[in-house]
Design a protein around this motif. Structure first.
Motif, PDB file in Angstrom:
ATOM      1  N   ILE A   1       0.834  -1.206   0.000  1.00  0.00           N
ATOM      2  CA  ILE A   1       0.000   0.000   0.000  1.00  0.00           C
ATOM      3  C   ILE A   1       0.862   1.246   0.000  1.00  0.00           C
ATOM      4  O   ILE A   1       0.585   2.208  -0.733  1.00  0.00           O
ATOM      5  CB  ILE A   1      -0.951  -0.007   1.209  1.00  0.00           C
ATOM      6  N   ALA A   2       1.921   1.251   0.799  1.00  0.00           N
ATOM      7  CA  ALA A   2       2.804   2.418   0.874  1.00  0.00           C
ATOM      8  C   ALA A   2       3.467   2.701  -0.469  1.00  0.00           C
ATOM      9  O   ALA A   2       3.645   3.863  -0.861  1.00  0.00           O
ATOM     10  CB  ALA A   2       3.861   2.207   1.958  1.00  0.00           C
ATOM     11  N   HIS A   3       3.849   1.653  -1.196  1.00  0.00           N
ATOM     12  CA  HIS A   3       4.421   1.817  -2.539  1.00  0.00           C
ATOM     13  C   HIS A   3       3.423   2.517  -3.453  1.00  0.00           C
ATOM     14  O   HIS A   3       3.794   3.453  -4.189  1.00  0.00           O
ATOM     15  CB  HIS A   3       4.791   0.444  -3.097  1.00  0.00           C
ATOM     16  N   GLU A   4       2.167   2.104  -3.410  1.00  0.00           N
ATOM     17  CA  GLU A   4       1.150   2.724  -4.268  1.00  0.00           C
ATOM     18  C   GLU A   4       0.862   4.159  -3.834  1.00  0.00           C
ATOM     19  O   GLU A   4       0.622   5.033  -4.680  1.00  0.00           O
ATOM     20  CB  GLU A   4      -0.129   1.890  -4.263  1.00  0.00           C
ATOM     21  N   LEU A   5       0.884   4.425  -2.532  1.00  0.00           N
ATOM     22  CA  LEU A   5       0.710   5.798  -2.052  1.00  0.00           C
ATOM     23  C   LEU A   5       1.775   6.711  -2.645  1.00  0.00           C
ATOM     24  O   LEU A   5       1.503   7.859  -3.007  1.00  0.00           O
ATOM     25  CB  LEU A   5       0.809   5.830  -0.522  1.00  0.00           C
ATOM     26  N   ALA A   6       2.997   6.201  -2.742  1.00  0.00           N
ATOM     27  CA  ALA A   6       4.097   7.002  -3.277  1.00  0.00           C
ATOM     28  C   ALA A   6       3.855   7.385  -4.729  1.00  0.00           C
ATOM     29  O   ALA A   6       4.218   8.487  -5.165  1.00  0.00           O
ATOM     30  CB  ALA A   6       5.413   6.256  -3.130  1.00  0.00           C
ATOM     31  N   HIS A   7       3.239   6.488  -5.508  1.00  0.00           N
ATOM     32  CA  HIS A   7       2.927   6.830  -6.900  1.00  0.00           C
ATOM     33  C   HIS A   7       1.997   8.041  -6.959  1.00  0.00           C
ATOM     34  O   HIS A   7       2.098   8.875  -7.871  1.00  0.00           O
ATOM     35  CB  HIS A   7       2.260   5.643  -7.601  1.00  0.00           C
TER      36      HIS A   7
ATOM     37  N   HIS B   1       3.251  10.206 -10.253  1.00  0.00           N
ATOM     38  CA  HIS B   1       3.900   9.441 -11.310  1.00  0.00           C
ATOM     39  C   HIS B   1       2.985   9.205 -12.510  1.00  0.00           C
ATOM     40  O   HIS B   1       3.405   9.348 -13.663  1.00  0.00           O
ATOM     41  CB  HIS B   1       4.389   8.094 -10.758  1.00  0.00           C
ATOM     42  N   TYR B   2       1.735   8.813 -12.250  1.00  0.00           N
ATOM     43  CA  TYR B   2       0.852   8.502 -13.381  1.00  0.00           C
ATOM     44  C   TYR B   2       0.443   9.759 -14.138  1.00  0.00           C
ATOM     45  O   TYR B   2       0.350   9.748 -15.373  1.00  0.00           O
ATOM     46  CB  TYR B   2      -0.378   7.746 -12.888  1.00  0.00           C
ATOM     47  N   LEU B   3       0.202  10.834 -13.411  1.00  0.00           N
ATOM     48  CA  LEU B   3      -0.145  12.081 -14.090  1.00  0.00           C
ATOM     49  C   LEU B   3       0.978  12.529 -15.021  1.00  0.00           C
ATOM     50  O   LEU B   3       0.745  12.909 -16.172  1.00  0.00           O
ATOM     51  CB  LEU B   3      -0.425  13.176 -13.059  1.00  0.00           C
ATOM     52  N   ILE B   4       2.184  12.503 -14.520  1.00  0.00           N
ATOM     53  CA  ILE B   4       3.333  12.955 -15.316  1.00  0.00           C
ATOM     54  C   ILE B   4       3.552  12.029 -16.515  1.00  0.00           C
ATOM     55  O   ILE B   4       3.813  12.485 -17.640  1.00  0.00           O
ATOM     56  CB  ILE B   4       4.586  13.032 -14.434  1.00  0.00           C
ATOM     57  N   ALA B   5       3.429  10.712 -16.282  1.00  0.00           N
ATOM     58  CA  ALA B   5       3.625   9.761 -17.376  1.00  0.00           C
ATOM     59  C   ALA B   5       2.536   9.908 -18.435  1.00  0.00           C
ATOM     60  O   ALA B   5       2.807   9.838 -19.641  1.00  0.00           O
ATOM     61  CB  ALA B   5       3.630   8.341 -16.821  1.00  0.00           C
ATOM     62  N   MET B   6       1.291  10.124 -17.998  1.00  0.00           N
ATOM     63  CA  MET B   6       0.203  10.326 -18.957  1.00  0.00           C
ATOM     64  C   MET B   6       0.436  11.581 -19.778  1.00  0.00           C
ATOM     65  O   MET B   6       0.184  11.610 -20.989  1.00  0.00           O
ATOM     66  CB  MET B   6      -1.137  10.417 -18.226  1.00  0.00           C
TER      67      MET B   6
ATOM     68  N   TYR C   1      11.284   2.535  -8.832  1.00  0.00           N
ATOM     69  CA  TYR C   1      12.341   2.536  -7.816  1.00  0.00           C
ATOM     70  C   TYR C   1      12.077   3.617  -6.770  1.00  0.00           C
ATOM     71  O   TYR C   1      12.283   3.392  -5.568  1.00  0.00           O
ATOM     72  CB  TYR C   1      13.705   2.774  -8.461  1.00  0.00           C
ATOM     73  N   GLU C   2      11.616   4.785  -7.206  1.00  0.00           N
ATOM     74  CA  GLU C   2      11.320   5.863  -6.270  1.00  0.00           C
ATOM     75  C   GLU C   2      10.162   5.474  -5.357  1.00  0.00           C
ATOM     76  O   GLU C   2      10.192   5.757  -4.143  1.00  0.00           O
ATOM     77  CB  GLU C   2      10.984   7.152  -7.021  1.00  0.00           C
ATOM     78  N   ALA C   3       9.137   4.833  -5.917  1.00  0.00           N
ATOM     79  CA  ALA C   3       8.002   4.407  -5.108  1.00  0.00           C
ATOM     80  C   ALA C   3       8.417   3.343  -4.097  1.00  0.00           C
ATOM     81  O   ALA C   3       7.884   3.296  -2.984  1.00  0.00           O
ATOM     82  CB  ALA C   3       6.884   3.883  -6.008  1.00  0.00           C
TER      83      ALA C   3
ATOM     84  N   ARG D   1      11.453   3.160  -2.631  1.00  0.00           N
ATOM     85  CA  ARG D   1      12.185   3.872  -1.569  1.00  0.00           C
ATOM     86  C   ARG D   1      11.229   4.630  -0.658  1.00  0.00           C
ATOM     87  O   ARG D   1      11.318   4.547   0.568  1.00  0.00           O
ATOM     88  CB  ARG D   1      13.198   4.851  -2.176  1.00  0.00           C
ATOM     89  N   LEU D   2      10.321   5.372  -1.266  1.00  0.00           N
ATOM     90  CA  LEU D   2       9.408   6.185  -0.484  1.00  0.00           C
ATOM     91  C   LEU D   2       8.376   5.315   0.232  1.00  0.00           C
ATOM     92  O   LEU D   2       7.962   5.623   1.364  1.00  0.00           O
ATOM     93  CB  LEU D   2       8.708   7.184  -1.406  1.00  0.00           C
ATOM     94  N   GLY D   3       7.986   4.201  -0.393  1.00  0.00           N
ATOM     95  CA  GLY D   3       7.048   3.288   0.244  1.00  0.00           C
ATOM     96  C   GLY D   3       7.612   2.684   1.517  1.00  0.00           C
ATOM     97  O   GLY D   3       6.909   2.568   2.527  1.00  0.00           O
ATOM     98  N   VAL D   4       8.880   2.297   1.485  1.00  0.00           N
ATOM     99  CA  VAL D   4       9.525   1.789   2.691  1.00  0.00           C
ATOM    100  C   VAL D   4       9.526   2.857   3.786  1.00  0.00           C
ATOM    101  O   VAL D   4       9.302   2.566   4.964  1.00  0.00           O
ATOM    102  CB  VAL D   4      10.965   1.318   2.378  1.00  0.00           C
ATOM    103  N   THR D   5       9.752   4.101   3.392  1.00  0.00           N
ATOM    104  CA  THR D   5       9.731   5.199   4.355  1.00  0.00           C
ATOM    105  C   THR D   5       8.354   5.351   4.995  1.00  0.00           C
ATOM    106  O   THR D   5       8.227   5.441   6.224  1.00  0.00           O
ATOM    107  CB  THR D   5      10.113   6.525   3.667  1.00  0.00           C
ATOM    108  N   TYR D   6       7.312   5.382   4.189  1.00  0.00           N
ATOM    109  CA  TYR D   6       5.955   5.538   4.714  1.00  0.00           C
ATOM    110  C   TYR D   6       5.586   4.389   5.654  1.00  0.00           C
ATOM    111  O   TYR D   6       5.015   4.606   6.722  1.00  0.00           O
ATOM    112  CB  TYR D   6       4.939   5.585   3.572  1.00  0.00           C
ATOM    113  N   ALA D   7       5.878   3.148   5.244  1.00  0.00           N
ATOM    114  CA  ALA D   7       5.515   1.992   6.068  1.00  0.00           C
ATOM    115  C   ALA D   7       6.256   2.018   7.400  1.00  0.00           C
ATOM    116  O   ALA D   7       5.688   1.688   8.447  1.00  0.00           O
ATOM    117  CB  ALA D   7       5.819   0.698   5.314  1.00  0.00           C
TER     118      ALA D   7
END
Length: 293
Positions: free
Chosen positions: A135-141, A146-151, A201-203, A205-211
């Motif tokens: 869940i934390a990984h997805e929160l980071a996206h 990430h999806y807005l920028i990629a779109m 990769y960023e998600a 790293r940041l997901g581990v931080t959030y969790a």
């Protein structure tokens, strides 16, 4: 015994369960891989546009597989997800969490705070810390847009310029109403192709931080990656592997960024919760689409 991401990558260890009291960590004392949180990403979308893009993206995902019809599972995932989301510092986002009735192993995020995991993934997890890591990984996206920028990068037909023109923006998540919109089609292509490796990769790293901030075992997400690695080529993992970097590469990148910096948080962290096993059992009892009870 100190566990590192490197040893998880080599041995594919899947940790055991321990019932611990959840305790929030002070975000000011937690620093992972330097500036893991970073600055807010730019997407050139207004909050109103982001909300509509999120609705259409979630509509596309739910059109492929509906939410499971189980209030207990949904309440559990929303409670857990909301707690972890509090660690992101993004109180401006209306976070929403759900489990979709798909036997495939995957998880998705959509702009404006939609987080969806598949029933198939929930069945594969061993404890609440692993679910927290996913869940934390997805929160980071979402927090990094990430999806807005990629779109935006892939928008060759001007879908962003048409956001807001359609009245379906006010109609909620209704796949039939939205399926003809340019943004719906752009989202469909985006989720089929996946994000760039750097975003994943960023998600991580940041997901581990959030969790970890939420009080969970820092090695929950690495254990999930080890599980992915051990299921290469297995049924149900196809879409995950086609849209993400290899789990081995993700673990290697996470090890370079984090290493054993979080070992000090491991001893007093939450690994599991008795409610988790009950939720997984309920998920296993739900028939896959097309099956009868």
């Amino acid at each position: 015994m100190k566990k590192t991401i490197a040893c998880l990558a080599v041995l594919g260890l899947l940790g055991g369960c321990a019932e611990l009291q959840r305790g929030a960590l002070n975000p000011d004392t937690l620093r992972v891989a330097g500036e893991a949180v970073g600055t807010l990403a730019k997407s050139d979308a207004t909050p109103e546009q982001e909300a509509q893009i999120g609705r259409e993206s979630a509509s596309m995902l739910l059109g492929a597989a509906p939410l499971v019809q189980d209030k207990e599972i949904m309440q559990y995932v929303n409670t857990l997800g909301s707690w972890i989301a509090r660690q992101t510092g993004r109180n401006d986002i209306n976070w929403r969490f759900g489990v979709i009735n798909s036997s495939n192993v995957n998880a998705f995020a959509a702009p404006d705070g939609y987080i969806l995991i598949t029933k198939g993934l929930l069945r594969q997890l061993n404890n609440e810390a692993e679910l927290a890591g996913v869940i934390a990984h997805e929160l980071a996206h979402v927090t990094k847009r990430h999806y807005l920028i990629a779109m935006k990068k892939k928008d060759t037909l001007g879908a962003f310029a048409k956001v807001g023109e359609s009245t379906v923006a006010k109609s909620g998540i209704r796949g039939g109403d939205m399926a003809a919109t340019p943004m719906f089609n752009l989202a469909q292509n985006m989720y089929s192709s996946g994000l760039d490796k750097g975003d994943e990769y960023e998600a991580d790293r940041l997901g581990v931080t959030y969790a970890t901030r939420a009080g969970y075992d820092p090695y929950g997400l690495p254990r999930v990656l080890a599980m992915y690695a051990s299921n290469t080529g297995a049924p149900g993992f196809d879409l995950l592997f086609s849209t993400h970097p290899s789990p081995q590469d993700r673990m290697a990148e996470l090890n370079k960024a984090v290493g054993d910096k979080l070992a000090a948080y491991e001893a007093n962290s939450v690994v599991d919760n008795p409610a988790f096993a009950k939720i997984v059992a309920r998920a296993k009892a739900i028939p896959d689409p097309g099956q009868r009870r």
